[in-house]
Design a protein around this motif. Structure first.
Motif, PDB file in Angstrom:
ATOM      1  N   ASN A  21      12.568  98.094  18.463  1.00 57.82           N
ATOM      2  CA  ASN A  21      12.733  96.889  17.656  1.00 57.82           C
ATOM      3  C   ASN A  21      12.594  95.612  18.459  1.00 57.82           C
ATOM      4  O   ASN A  21      12.877  94.517  17.963  1.00 57.82           O
ATOM      5  N   SER A  22      12.182  95.772  19.714  1.00 56.82           N
ATOM      6  CA  SER A  22      11.801  94.627  20.545  1.00 56.82           C
ATOM      7  C   SER A  22      10.906  95.186  21.640  1.00 56.82           C
ATOM      8  O   SER A  22      11.276  96.178  22.289  1.00 56.82           O
ATOM      9  N   ARG A  43      11.530  96.902  25.249  1.00 57.78           N
ATOM     10  CA  ARG A  43      12.320  98.149  25.330  1.00 57.78           C
ATOM     11  C   ARG A  43      11.446  99.400  25.367  1.00 57.78           C
ATOM     12  O   ARG A  43      11.937 100.486  25.671  1.00 57.78           O
ATOM     13  N   SER A  97      20.063  84.052  16.238  1.00 60.47           N
ATOM     14  CA  SER A  97      19.264  84.497  17.388  1.00 60.47           C
ATOM     15  C   SER A  97      18.795  83.285  18.181  1.00 60.47           C
ATOM     16  O   SER A  97      18.756  82.155  17.670  1.00 60.47           O
ATOM     17  N   THR A 102      15.791  82.754  19.095  1.00 57.46           N
ATOM     18  CA  THR A 102      14.556  82.275  18.452  1.00 57.46           C
ATOM     19  C   THR A 102      14.871  81.252  17.373  1.00 57.46           C
ATOM     20  O   THR A 102      14.247  80.193  17.278  1.00 57.46           O
ATOM     21  N   HIS A 124      10.239  83.917  19.548  1.00 59.97           N
ATOM     22  CA  HIS A 124       8.913  84.204  18.979  1.00 59.97           C
ATOM     23  C   HIS A 124       8.550  83.328  17.783  1.00 59.97           C
ATOM     24  O   HIS A 124       7.775  83.734  16.910  1.00 59.97           O
TER      25      HIS A 124
END
Ligand code: KE4
Length: 433
Positions: A25-26, A29, A119, A121, A150
């Motif tokens: 999910n990122s 990772r 977040s 972001t 992002h």
């Protein structure tokens, strides 16, 4: 180097890839930069994490810097448990949010008002919109190699010079948006001045990681941050410090305390949320009061100020203010830095370690590293081997030479000594086939 079992992680990754792009999910990772099966974590406690194969690691990722108190700190866990027992989300104002606002504004002198988001972001995206509204200008300047989340305006690569518009650094970012961002090298004031000369009256903000930590760690050269402050004052632009990593990390008041520079807007994340999804944008009331519902800049969030995240945040900042752990973190990290340098020297491996407090990174090069070009000239193949050797030795580093190492208050002198011993062996195996 004895290879560890990663079978369960490998099976979990195979399953994950069927339903999630890249199985994660990122992106970082997925361990693509180090060509290793991504380790699936089962739990963490203090300075340790445990993977699904039962392997134990000394953790220097610390959830990308969020866990300055280590994993599952009992007082943070208790605060989260107590909050969860009362309800998980209300979408309504709570006293705890006001308490967190008091804590943040008490710690960051430049922050008079704060808006909580979910977040880093989101914090940066909001800060850019505020700067554009406050100045009535559209363009922004960012530094090459700095990462700010992002949002489209920040996923921009350098043009061919300070005068040139940025170009999309990701598919899906329109050139029309990227073209409003100018990207210049970090630690280069002349390029910032050139950008303002070419676009006078059109630049709303300069955004910078005051200590860069997304191209590895790179310290600001003496006078750099002061120079950005002066230029923004002269040009009527907003100085935006992205302290998502450095806030509460390099000092309680982040780089602004460490270097004595006041930003106009500050973005916080990671530590400020105590490891839960909470971030913040703050600054002078003059700018922050532009935010809805009292001002014309719209910004909103269903889970903004979420009571469980806010409980973790309040507990974390309260503990940091009580513990004042920064001298201890400095001591531990300095010992680690020295040990790594000595181990590399003994193995005849060129190594640079850039460090600010408990934030550091290693570069396999014999030259000082002061901007992205220097990072890109480092030996990333050696970093990959070093990463894999350290993982097998039970040392959990970020799976990219462009990330950072973080220490927590839970890291002991014994952890540091074990890490140095593992590095001695890792360096000796560095070039073995
Ligand atoms: P998030 O949206 O990931 O919470 O924060 C974005 C962000 C903003 N500013 C800085 C200085 C940051 O470092 C980040 C996120 N950092 C990365 C690691 N370098 C998060 C890890 C990831 O992307 O998975």
């Amino acid at each position: 180097m004895s290879r560890r079992p990663y079978d369960r992680s490998a099976r979990a990754f195979e399953q994950a890839c069927k339903l999630m792009p890249g199985g994660v999910n990122s992106p970082v990772r997925a361990y693509r930069a180090v060509e290793h099966v991504p380790v699936f974590i089962a739990s963490g406690k203090g300075s340790r994490v445990y993977d699904v194969d039962g392997n134990q690691y000394i953790d220097y990722v610390c959830s990308w810097g969020a866990l300055i108190l280590g994993h599952a700190h009992p007082e943070v866990v208790k605060a989260v448990r107590d909050a969860a027992g009362l309800g998980t989300s209300y979408g309504a104002p709570t006293i705890a949010e006001a308490e967190l606002a008091v804590q943040i504004t008490s710690v960051f002198a430049s922050i008079e008002k704060v808006r909580l988001v979910s977040s880093g972001t989101e914090a940066v995206m909001t800060a850019i919109r505020l700067a554009r509204a406050y100045t009535g200008r559209d363009m922004i300047i960012k530094m090459e190699g700095c990462y700010h989340g992002h949002s489209d305006s920040l996923l921009v690569a350098a043009g061919s010079g300070a005068a040139e518009m940025g170009r999309p650094a990701s598919a899906g970012v329109p050139q029309a948006v990227a073209g409003m961002t100018i990207v210049v090298p970090y630690n280069d004031l002349s390029q910032v001045q050139e950008a303002f000369r070419c676009h006078r009256g059109r630049i709303a903000a300069v955004i910078v990681e005051p200590v860069a930590a997304n191209m590895g760690v790179i310290r600001p050269e003496p006078g750099y941050l002061e120079g950005l402050r002066e230029i923004c004052d002269m040009e009527g632009a907003v100085l935006l410090f992205d302290e998502v990593i450095t806030g509460l990390r390099v000092a309680l008041g982040g780089c602004q305390e460490l270097y004595g520079i006041k930003a106009d807007l500050t973005c916080l994340g990671k530590i400020v949320g105590g490891g839960l999804p909470l971030a913040a944008v703050g600054g002078s009331a003059r700018i922050m009061d532009l935010l809805a519902p009292i001002g014309p800049v719209y910004q909103a969030g269903t889970l903004s100020g979420n009571p469980i995240a806010t409980a973790a945040a309040n507990a974390t900042i309260r503990l940091l203010r009580q513990m004042k752990p920064y001298a201890q973190l400095e001591h531990r990290a300095a010992a680690l830095e020295q040990g790594l340098i000595e181990a590399a020297r003994a193995a005849g491996v060129p190594l640079q370690v850039n460090r600010v407090g408990s934030l550091m990174s290693c570069f396999f090069t014999d030259r000082p590293v002061r901007n992205l070009a220097d990072v890109q000239s480092a030996d990333m193949a050696r970093f990959k081997r070093f990463f894999c050797n350290m993982l097998d030795a039970g040392i959990y580093l970020a799976p990219s030479g462009y990330e950072a190492m973080f220490l927590s208050t839970a890291h002991t002198q014994e952890d540091v000594e074990r890490t140095i011993d593992a590095a001695k062996e890792a360096f000796s195996w560095l070039d073995d086939p």
